[in-house]
Scaffold this active site. Structure first.
Site, PDB file in Angstrom:
ATOM      1  N   HIS A  29     -22.978  -6.727   2.012  1.00 31.62           N
ATOM      2  CA  HIS A  29     -23.461  -5.437   1.537  1.00 31.62           C
ATOM      3  C   HIS A  29     -24.845  -5.583   0.910  1.00 31.62           C
ATOM      4  O   HIS A  29     -25.751  -4.790   1.195  1.00 31.62           O
ATOM      5  CB  HIS A  29     -22.485  -4.857   0.513  1.00 31.62           C
ATOM      6  CG  HIS A  29     -21.139  -4.543   1.081  1.00 31.62           C
ATOM      7  ND1 HIS A  29     -20.668  -3.252   1.233  1.00 31.62           N
ATOM      8  CD2 HIS A  29     -20.148  -5.359   1.532  1.00 31.62           C
ATOM      9  CE1 HIS A  29     -19.458  -3.283   1.748  1.00 31.62           C
ATOM     10  NE2 HIS A  29     -19.120  -4.546   1.936  1.00 31.62           N
ATOM     11  N   ASP A 135     -24.085   1.966  -2.376  1.00 29.81           N
ATOM     12  CA  ASP A 135     -22.970   1.602  -1.516  1.00 29.81           C
ATOM     13  C   ASP A 135     -21.786   2.499  -1.858  1.00 29.81           C
ATOM     14  O   ASP A 135     -21.538   2.776  -3.037  1.00 29.81           O
ATOM     15  CB  ASP A 135     -22.606   0.128  -1.766  1.00 29.81           C
ATOM     16  CG  ASP A 135     -21.654  -0.431  -0.725  1.00 29.81           C
ATOM     17  OD1 ASP A 135     -20.495   0.025  -0.677  1.00 29.81           O
ATOM     18  OD2 ASP A 135     -22.067  -1.332   0.016  1.00 29.81           O
TER      19      ASP A 135
END
Length: 471
Positions: A29, A135
């Protein structure tokens, strides 16, 4: 650097609108969001990147494809956190999910919330408007931002549209509109219960204006269109801005060149299989032995990255405990044919090298995008979460790879014969010629999409224009 996105048709605007980027503190990520942050900073935006000091260091240290100087264009907010709970990967776990990292992530997010929320208030008070990109797994920051005026929030999805769509169908028991039932077939136990528990604990109602996805129309245009019709996406801006990682890997970060790249220089064009299973996978000794034998029997050139899953603090990585004598004997037997890399490897540079032909991967989306963008055939070995879906996209829809281990056999030790068979299928057999041809064409389509007039270039330009309109 990424010459396509950075130099093809984008004016270097003097944008004053600040952007706060909040990644989920896991390698797959953080890497995608740091690449995207560098893209935005190269177009004149002041970008702030906020995470723990440990994870920011990890992201910077592992970054590939950009010069060291490019990092100076981003303001890193290295948030100190208390010592993390111990985390040791379990190679004999009943599933391949890195359960050891859940308590670490839980602790990190708990300690990040207050400092990042304070940063949000500080940035929004000194300059309005503010762009927030986070995110989805860090939804607390979107929730906190909803109480502050003049903040425009966007989610950055680190998985493809297809995988998001398949999960929506699976969780809602909604029949898929596709005729290909293999693509949308149920994949039981891809996410262990502890991950769902973690997700529910940290899931906040988080309003947002749009979604950024690290994908492209060349890869999954029909699924992007279908996703836009789902309830959670109706009325939202969707920008498919991938690939966010560099496509032309010429400038390296400071430091000596990795020995594996020197080894690659001596190999024939398109002759090497790159084998790597990401930052969350720990193989058992028994499985390592089977992989080693399969690589040896295939008689194909290879680079094999052997490492344990990330621990809490990757700066304190220790020597692998796995079958050291086995690997030493193996390396002697395959000397000249293959190379074993212990620890972190310069994956982007390996994939971009002219001697690399195929990529055996766990199918984390970051690795998938990097491999497909470089036009490589994929040998898919999914382990957990989004990876089984990503593997189906590659093998059943795009047909640019073959499945090494089917999902229904995920609890078995894969035998060397299967490793040997799939490598030969791609590298030697007639079937592999067609797979490699399609992979090469897909890579060309992905790369052309980032050039002026291409879909990804237009999508990134549309996002830049959209947020520039908030002045």
């Amino acid at each position: 650097m990424n010459s396509s996105f950075q130099e093809m048709g984008f004016p270097n605007r003097d944008n004053k609108i600040p952007i706060l980027v909040v990644p989920f503190p896991a390698q797959g990520h953080m890497n995608q969001l740091l690449h995207f942050s560098l893209l935005l900073s190269s177009h004149g935006f002041p970008v702030h990147f906020a995470s723990s000091s440990i994870h920011n260091h990890q992201a910077r240290h592992r970054l590939q494809g950009w010069t060291s100087a490019s990092l100076h264009n981003i303001t890193f907010h290295d948030i100190p956190i208390p010592s993390l709970p111990p985390s040791t990967p379990n190679p004999n776990s009943i599933h391949n999910f890195p359960s050891h990292i859940i308590p670490v992530l839980d602790s990190v997010i708990h300690h990040l919330r207050s400092p990042i929320s304070s940063l949000l208030h500080s940035l929004s008070s000194s300059s309005s408007p503010l762009i927030l990109i986070h995110d989805p797994l860090m939804s607390f920051i979107g929730h906190d931002a909803s109480f502050i005026s003049f903040i425009h929030t966007f989610k950055f999805q680190c998985v493809p549209a297809f995988t998001q769509l398949a999960l929506i169908y699976e969780l809602s028991s909604k029949p898929s509109p596709q005729d290909n039932h293999i693509l949308f077939s149920p994949l039981p136990n891809s996410c262990p219960e502890e991950l769902w528990t973690f997700h529910r604990k940290h899931d906040y109602e988080s309003p947002y204006e749009g979604v950024l996805i690290n994908t492209s129309h060349a890869i999954e245009e029909p699924f992007i269109d279908l996703l836009a019709k789902e309830d959670n996406f109706v009325g939202k801006k969707i920008f498919t801005v991938g690939p966010v990682s560099p496509l032309t890997v010429t400038d390296r970060m400071s430091g000596p060149r990795h020995p594996c790249l020197e080894w690659l220089d001596r190999q024939p064009p398109k002759s090497v299989v790159y084998v790597a299973f990401g930052s969350t996978i720990t193989m058992s000794d028994g499985q390592l032995k089977e992989i080693a034998l399969g690589l040896e029997k295939s008689k194909q050139r290879f680079i094999w990255v052997v490492r344990d899953a990330d621990r809490a603090d990757v700066s304190n990585e220790t020597e692998l405990d796995v079958a050291k004598s086995l690997l030493l004997e193996f390396e002697k037997r395959v000397e000249g044919m293959g190379m074993v890399v212990r620890g972190w490897a310069p994956q982007l540079e390996i994939l971009a090298h002219g001697s690399t032909a195929a990529f055996m991967s766990h199918c984390g989306w970051n690795s998938c995008m990097e491999g497909m963008s470089m036009g490589l055939a994929m040998l898919t070995w999914p382990m957990h979460t989004d990876q089984p879906r990503n593997a189906l996209l590659i093998t059943e829809y795009l047909k640019v790879g073959v499945m090494v281990r089917e999902w229904e056999k995920r609890d078995e030790v894969l035998k060397w014969e299967k490793v040997d068979e799939t490598i030969r299928k791609v590298m030697v057999h007639e079937e592999g010629v067609e797979i490699r041809r399609r992979a090469k064409e897909l890579g060309e389509s992905i790369r052309s999409g980032t050039m002026e007039g291409g879909s990804s270039h237009e999508q990134l330009s549309a996002f830049i224009d959209y947020i520039s309109g908030f002045k």
